[in-house]
Design a protein around this motif. Structure first.
Motif, PDB file in Angstrom:
ATOM      1  N   TYR A   1       9.230   9.515  -2.455  1.00 33.75           N
ATOM      2  CA  TYR A   1       8.094   8.673  -2.861  1.00 33.75           C
ATOM      3  C   TYR A   1       7.028   9.513  -3.561  1.00 33.75           C
TER       4      TYR A   1
ATOM      5  N   ILE B   1      10.059  10.560   2.264  1.00 33.30           N
ATOM      6  CA  ILE B   1       8.635  10.776   1.941  1.00 33.30           C
ATOM      7  C   ILE B   1       8.498  11.594   0.669  1.00 33.30           C
TER       8      ILE B   1
ATOM      9  N   GLN C   1       0.823  -1.212   0.000  1.00 35.03           N
ATOM     10  CA  GLN C   1       0.000   0.000   0.000  1.00 35.03           C
ATOM     11  C   GLN C   1       0.858   1.264   0.000  1.00 35.03           C
ATOM     12  N   PHE C   2       2.069   1.154   0.539  1.00 43.20           N
ATOM     13  CA  PHE C   2       2.966   2.308   0.592  1.00 43.20           C
ATOM     14  C   PHE C   2       4.178   2.138  -0.318  1.00 43.20           C
TER      15      PHE C   2
END
Length: 514
Positions: free
Chosen positions: A190, A187, A73-74
């Motif tokens: 991504y 972060i 999911q990530f």
């Protein structure tokens, strides 16, 4: 056995060993160090077997690769693999682990649960060291990067010297600050990356068009974390305290292996993922590297604590490594990556042999020694060899790497290379002055000592022997290691989009020098 999960097994063996050691019944707790040593030797054997599966001429960036979905999911995957640089770093870690465990044989004389926990923490740390160099998923790398703090914190804070709590907290705060800044970059990476279930894979993030400002900001976030870990001036101040207060074996793993994660990260992530930002930041990084070279050496000269002196020499050596990385030449890059290996062995020898002397004298202060080559000639001899390797004497391992770094830097940044060369002179000063003050002079009066001072023991010879052998082998014949490192260095320079400067010597039509 190309499909065998080499890296996972190499990482799991120490973790399983740590669990076994921690779970030992009280009646057999004294076997903890024997099990820990056996586990680390088994890991070393598997590491060598894995290295034999590596093909240095392969066109693939990563070999021995494994990839499994972890948190799809990530976009997080359990993805591991090695190029030449990562392979050499893992081999260095699995070589130093049994050396350090054997050196730490008498570190916890009270035994029992405290001794079990000590050796279990060292094995857990070995697992994290393998994982951080093998990770090819940025988030997985970050997890190992932060997880390493846990065993190191307890190894320093629970088993260190009188100021161990201060040193452990300082190490933790500096490392957490760097890690949190890096997390922001992870972060953001991504967000700007391809996303999906493989959004953190290094292979998917390489070559992205991120935009000038976001790329520079992410570079700064990653570089700051790696500069703290390396450590570089001015975020180095945690290292002397941590290395001085830690047990010698812990200091070796901290300075000899864990700090290489910083320079390894600069190559793997800063250069590969943010090539334009790397070129933009190079002038500033080179200035910081040169300052680190000179600052670390000057402070080493002024130290009276032998362990603190050795810690400051590492600040200087890491300056050389970063200088070679950001010279952006194949010669400088090869020198820097080889220096990462050579520094691990030379620093390990200095820390461990100094600890052997301290255990006999009962003091870390250099002025409390003097004339000890008359009492312990064997220890004095190996201490001199380790020191000469640290100052990069020709014929010993550090010379080759330091020479390549300076030559590679001179090809593109002459002023930086010339100034950094002063670090060689300063290295000779701090090593030779230390040896002179500790080992030469009249024989000291030890008549008040309760026990006769022994020269180097059999266990200590076994600890020192592989390190001295590494000095000699890598000093006279570094070619096999360079053959593994050079393709990875060349590939990194391709990602950055730079080539070596053209030679300035005039040539004739057939290519020979005039």
């Amino acid at each position: 056995m190309t499909n065998f999960p080499w890296l996972t097994v190499i990482g799991l063996i120490p973790l399983i060993g740590a669990a076994v050691v921690a779970a030992l019944p009280a009646g057999v707790a004294d076997r903890a160090k024997h099990i820990a040593l056996g586990t680390s030797v088994l890991t070393l054997v598997l590491g060598i077997a894995a290295a034999l599966q590596f093909t240095s001429g392969s066109k693939q960036q990563f070999q021995l690769s494994e990839q499994h979905q972890w948190i799809p999911q990530f976009g997080v995957s359990y993805s591991v693999g090695v190029d030449g640089i990562a392979l050499v770093m893992i081999l260095m870690a699995v070589v130093l682990a049994p050396v350090c465990i054997l050196a730490a044989w008498q570190d916890v004389p009270e035994g029992g649960k405290r001794e079990k926990n000590y050796f279990a923490l060292m094995l857990v740390l070995e697992t994290f060291m393998v994982g951080v160099f093998a990770a090819t998923d940025v988030f997985l790398f970050y997890v190992f990067f932060e997880a390493m703090l846990i065993p190191v914190y307890f190894l320093i804070g629970s088993y260190g010297g009188p100021r161990r709590q201060y040193a452990a907290v300082k190490f933790l705060l500096f490392s957490l600050a760097g890690g949190l800044v890096m997390l922001v970059g992870v972060i953001a990476l991504y967000h700007y990356g391809p996303g999906g279930s493989e959004g953190f894979l290094v292979s998917k993030l390489t070559g992205l068009s991120i935009g000038v400002v976001p790329e520079r900001l992410m570079f700064v976030a990653f570089f700051f974390a790696f500069a703290v870990k390396a450590p570089m001036w001015p975020v180095h101040t945690w290292l002397p305290d941590a290395a001085t207060e830690a047990r010698p074996a812990t200091a070796v793993l901290l300075v000899g292996v864990l700090d290489k994660v910083g320079t390894f990260g600069m190559i793997r992530f800063c250069l590969q993922l943010f090539p334009e930002a790397s070129k933009w930041a190079t002038p500033v990084v080179l200035v910081l590297a040169v300052i680190s070279v000179l600052y670390g050496a000057l402070l080493a000269i002024g130290q009276t604590d032998v362990m603190r002196l050795i810690a400051y020499t590492s600040v200087s050596h890491f300056g050389f490594i970063v200088l070679g990385i950001f010279a952006l030449t194949s010669t400088g890059g090869s020198g820097a990556t080889l220096y990462m290996l050579n520094h691990g062995f030379s620093t390990a020898a200095l820390f461990l042999i100094a600890a052997m002397l301290i255990a006999r004298r009962g003091s870390k202060r250099i002025p409390d020694f003097g004339g000890w080559q008359r009492i312990t000639p064997g220890l004095a001899g190996v201490f001199l060899v380790a020191g000469l390797s640290g100052l990069a004497l020709p014929g010993l391992s550090s010379f080759v790497s330091e020479f390549l770094v300076l030559v590679g830097t001179f090809q593109r940044y002459k002023v930086a290379a010339v100034i950094a060369t002063a670090g060689i002179v300063l290295a000779a000063l701090y090593i030779l002055l230390m040896y002179k003050r500790m080992m030469t002079g009249p024989e000291p009066d030890l008549s008040t000592s309760r026990e006769r001072v022994l020269d180097i023991t059999l266990r200590e010879k076994v600890v020192v022997a592989p390190l001295i052998a590494a000095f000699l082998v890598l000093g006279f014949y570094p070619k096999p290691v360079l053959d593994v490192l050079n393709p990875a260095v060349a590939r990194t320079l391709q990602y950055v989009g730079v080539t070596d400067p053209a030679p300035t010597v005039p040539t004739t039509a057939d290519g020979s020098a005039k």
